[in-house]
Design a protein around this motif. Structure first.
Motif, short mmCIF file in Angstrom:
data_model
loop_
_atom_site.label_atom_id
_atom_site.label_comp_id
_atom_site.label_asym_id
_atom_site.label_seq_id
_atom_site.Cartn_x
_atom_site.Cartn_y
_atom_site.Cartn_z
N ALA A 283 0.86 -1.19 0.00
CA ALA A 283 0.00 0.00 0.00
C ALA A 283 0.89 1.24 0.00
CB ALA A 283 -0.94 -0.04 1.20
N SER A 284 0.77 2.06 1.02
CA SER A 284 1.52 3.31 1.08
C SER A 284 3.01 3.04 1.32
CB SER A 284 0.98 4.20 2.19
OG SER A 284 -0.40 4.43 2.01
N VAL A 285 3.84 3.91 0.77
CA VAL A 285 5.29 3.83 0.96
C VAL A 285 5.75 5.15 1.57
CG1 VAL A 285 7.53 3.52 -0.16
CG2 VAL A 285 5.52 2.33 -1.05
N TYR A 286 6.46 5.07 2.70
CA TYR A 286 6.99 6.26 3.36
C TYR A 286 8.51 6.27 3.22
CZ TYR A 286 2.41 6.83 5.52
OH TYR A 286 1.07 7.00 5.72
N GLN A 287 9.09 7.46 3.27
CA GLN A 287 10.53 7.57 3.20
C GLN A 287 11.03 8.52 4.28
OE1 GLN A 287 11.40 9.10 -0.72
NE2 GLN A 287 11.28 11.22 -0.04
N CYS A 288 12.24 8.21 4.78
CA CYS A 288 12.86 9.09 5.76
C CYS A 288 13.46 10.30 5.04
CB CYS A 288 13.93 8.33 6.55
SG CYS A 288 15.43 7.98 5.62
N THR A 289 14.08 11.19 5.77
CA THR A 289 14.63 12.41 5.17
C THR A 289 15.80 12.10 4.24
OG1 THR A 289 15.96 12.69 7.17
CG2 THR A 289 13.90 13.93 7.04
N ASN A 290 16.39 10.90 4.36
CA ASN A 290 17.47 10.50 3.46
C ASN A 290 17.00 9.60 2.33
OD1 ASN A 290 19.52 11.92 4.83
ND2 ASN A 290 19.72 10.26 6.33
N GLY A 291 15.68 9.37 2.24
CA GLY A 291 15.13 8.64 1.11
C GLY A 291 14.97 7.15 1.28
N HIS A 292 15.25 6.58 2.45
CA HIS A 292 15.08 5.15 2.66
C HIS A 292 13.59 4.82 2.79
CE1 HIS A 292 19.31 5.69 4.31
NE2 HIS A 292 19.44 4.94 3.22
N LEU A 293 13.18 3.73 2.15
CA LEU A 293 11.77 3.41 2.00
C LEU A 293 11.29 2.47 3.11
CD1 LEU A 293 11.78 2.77 -1.85
CD2 LEU A 293 11.24 4.90 -0.66
N MET A 294 10.04 2.69 3.54
CA MET A 294 9.39 1.82 4.52
C MET A 294 7.94 1.63 4.12
SD MET A 294 10.91 3.67 7.93
CE MET A 294 10.99 5.24 7.07
N CYS A 295 7.45 0.40 4.21
CA CYS A 295 6.03 0.17 3.95
C CYS A 295 5.21 0.72 5.13
CB CYS A 295 5.74 -1.31 3.72
SG CYS A 295 6.02 -2.36 5.16
N ALA A 296 3.93 0.93 4.91
CA ALA A 296 3.08 1.57 5.92
C ALA A 296 3.05 0.76 7.22
CB ALA A 296 1.67 1.75 5.38
N GLY A 297 2.97 -0.58 7.10
CA GLY A 297 2.90 -1.41 8.30
C GLY A 297 4.15 -1.31 9.15
N CYS A 298 5.33 -1.36 8.52
CA CYS A 298 6.58 -1.28 9.28
C CYS A 298 6.79 0.12 9.83
CB CYS A 298 7.75 -1.67 8.38
SG CYS A 298 7.77 -3.42 7.93
N PHE A 299 6.39 1.14 9.08
CA PHE A 299 6.53 2.51 9.55
C PHE A 299 5.72 2.73 10.82
CE2 PHE A 299 4.95 7.00 9.17
CZ PHE A 299 6.15 7.61 9.53
N ILE A 300 4.48 2.27 10.80
CA ILE A 300 3.62 2.39 11.99
C ILE A 300 4.18 1.57 13.14
CG2 ILE A 300 1.33 1.86 12.90
CD1 ILE A 300 1.41 4.32 11.12
N HIS A 301 4.71 0.39 12.83
CA HIS A 301 5.26 -0.47 13.88
C HIS A 301 6.48 0.17 14.54
CE1 HIS A 301 6.36 -4.16 15.98
NE2 HIS A 301 5.23 -4.69 15.56
N LEU A 302 7.34 0.82 13.75
CA LEU A 302 8.51 1.50 14.32
C LEU A 302 8.08 2.63 15.26
CD1 LEU A 302 10.84 1.76 11.18
CD2 LEU A 302 11.24 0.38 13.23
N LEU A 303 7.07 3.40 14.86
CA LEU A 303 6.60 4.49 15.71
C LEU A 303 5.98 3.94 16.99
CD1 LEU A 303 4.97 6.90 13.08
CD2 LEU A 303 7.29 6.94 14.01
N ALA A 304 5.22 2.84 16.87
CA ALA A 304 4.59 2.25 18.06
C ALA A 304 5.65 1.70 19.02
CB ALA A 304 3.62 1.14 17.65
N ASP A 305 6.67 1.02 18.49
CA ASP A 305 7.74 0.50 19.33
C ASP A 305 8.47 1.62 20.06
OD1 ASP A 305 7.19 -2.07 18.74
OD2 ASP A 305 8.88 -2.41 17.41
N ALA A 306 8.74 2.71 19.35
CA ALA A 306 9.42 3.84 19.97
C ALA A 306 8.58 4.43 21.10
CB ALA A 306 9.75 4.90 18.93
N ARG A 307 7.26 4.49 20.90
CA ARG A 307 6.38 5.00 21.95
C ARG A 307 6.42 4.10 23.18
NH1 ARG A 307 2.07 8.29 21.86
NH2 ARG A 307 3.56 9.62 20.79
N LEU A 308 6.42 2.80 22.97
CA LEU A 308 6.44 1.87 24.09
C LEU A 308 7.77 1.91 24.84
CD1 LEU A 308 4.68 -1.22 22.47
CD2 LEU A 308 3.74 0.29 24.21
#
Length: 404
Positions: A120-145
């Motif tokens: 589905a959606s593709v996100y990128q960091c400020t340096n252009g590395h790509l992350m799928c929507a599921g992994c991007f959300i998972h990284l943010l959730a892990d950081a919050r925890l």
């Protein structure tokens, strides 16, 4: 063998170096051309590629000429045979080159976390590395925890919903890459694969139309018509179907009970609702734990607070794949009399999280002014990660006061 053929066969050896006799044009040309094609292999038939794995225009033109020569009825049999073999080799080389290009695109466009192509959606960091929507959300959730700043797995730069953006070009490129159907194993563009698997594939798994009366058959779509014509369930007696119908009635009865309860609550005299915002906090323990709490709000002329916790406050929820949220409702104002209420939480007007409606009941008094923690009925852990990845959790609370 005729004299002309002998002369043609011996022409290149007898003539001057680099010159082919005029009489040897057909025989010698065919023999040398086909022999060179067979010796040099697909690379000679295709020519040098414009890039690794990508044939140039001259190579494609040569492959087309070989195919035309193979189909020429006036050409000698040996020439047609060798031209057909060279054309097949050229086509195989072209397919191999295309496959290599697709493999390189897979490695370039894949998610840096799960190493799979995004669905589905593709996100990128400020340096252009790509992350799928599921992994991007998972990284943010892990950081919050873990009470940390989320970072890109490749370059360790900070990531968040405000710092990262979607890459529409990559999303479109991925949608055009071929993907294999899990049923018929045919290749389709990823943008068309879902429709093919749901509606068009003859090998997709389907169910018998008599499944509502107990037929357990699952099989490929192209066998459905034959099975339904021979299915024994339509001929069953009423007594044999009663058990199946009873199970269906129980499921339907539970759904109707929920809807009837909601409609009954809507007829109450005192009804209140409000938008609530859960904000993240940390406990004061040696090992801090994440919890959520709302600011105080007023509904039904009473002051309330909502609290929520992750995985029932287990020690390391970030190590668990399954994640849940539970909440409790607290009455902060003084109750002059027992206050019997029904309440439920639903998603807010601008959120896309999936929450099933569940009605809870409690009688609030001055001595018992907070409910037990009850599950927030989120569909699955993916939806829970969506809430954890957000800066705040925005939901809508409904309160119904039961009159004596």
């Amino acid at each position: 063998m005729s004299g002309a053929e002998e002369a043609g066969g011996g022409g290149p050896a007898a003539g001057p170096a680099g010159v082919v006799p005029a009489g040897a044009g057909v025989g010698a040309g065919a023999g040398v051309g086909a022999g060179a094609g067979a010796a040099a292999g697909p690379a000679a038939a295709l020519g040098e590629a414009a890039g690794p794995g990508l044939p140039d225009e001259a190579g494609l033109a040569g492959a087309r000429q070989l195919q035309e020569a193979a189909g020429d009825p006036d050409a000698p049999p040996k020439k047609r045979l060798r031209a057909a073999e060279a054309a097949e080799a050229a086509a195989a080389a072209a397919a191999a080159g295309s496959g290599k290009l697709e493999e390189r695109l897979y490695s370039v466009l894949c998610c840096t976390v799960c190493l799979d192509l995004p669905k589905a959606s593709v996100y990128q960091c400020t340096n252009g590395h790509l992350m799928c929507a599921g992994c991007f959300i998972h990284l943010l959730a892990d950081a919050r925890l873990k009470e940390e700043q989320a970072t890109c797995p490749n370059c360790r730069c900070e990531i968040s919903k405000s710092l990262c953006c979607r890459n529409l070009a990559v999303e479109k490129a991925v949608s055009e890459l071929p993907s294999e159907c899990g049923f018929c194993l045919c290749q389709f563009p990823r943008s068309l694969l879902e429709r093919h698997q749901k509606e068009e594939c003859q090998d997709r798994v389907t169910q018998c139309k008599y499944k509502r009366i107990g037929c357990p058959w699952h099989g490929p779509f192209h066998e459905l018509t034959v099975h339904e014509a021979a299915c024994a369930h339509p001929t069953k007696t009423g007594n044999e179907l009663m058990e199946i119908l009873d199970e269906m009635d129980q499921s339907h009865r539970r759904e109707m009970q929920l809807y009837n309860s909601i409609f009954s609550l809507l007829s109450f005299e005192k009804i209140g609702y409000t938008e609530v915002q859960f904000r993240p906090y940390r406990t004061d323990d040696f090992i801090t734990r994440l919890y959520y709490e709302t600011p105080r709000f007023t509904v039904l002329n009473q002051t309330w607070v909502l609290k929520a916790r992750v995985n029932d406050s287990e020690r390391n929820p970030n190590l668990s794949c399954k994640r849940t949220l539970s909440f409790q409702l607290l009455l902060k104002s003084k109750a002059t009399a027992p206050l019997e209420c029904s309440f439920l939480l639903l998603k807010g007007p601008y959120d896309d999280v999936k929450i099933s409606p569940v009605i809870y009941h409690f009688v609030f008094t001055n001595e018992s002014n907070e409910t037990d923690y009850v599950p927030l009925p989120i569909v699955d852990s993916v939806e829970c990660n969506k809430l954890l990845a957000a800066k705040n959790i925005n939901l809508r609370l409904f309160l119904f006061q039961i009159q004596k």
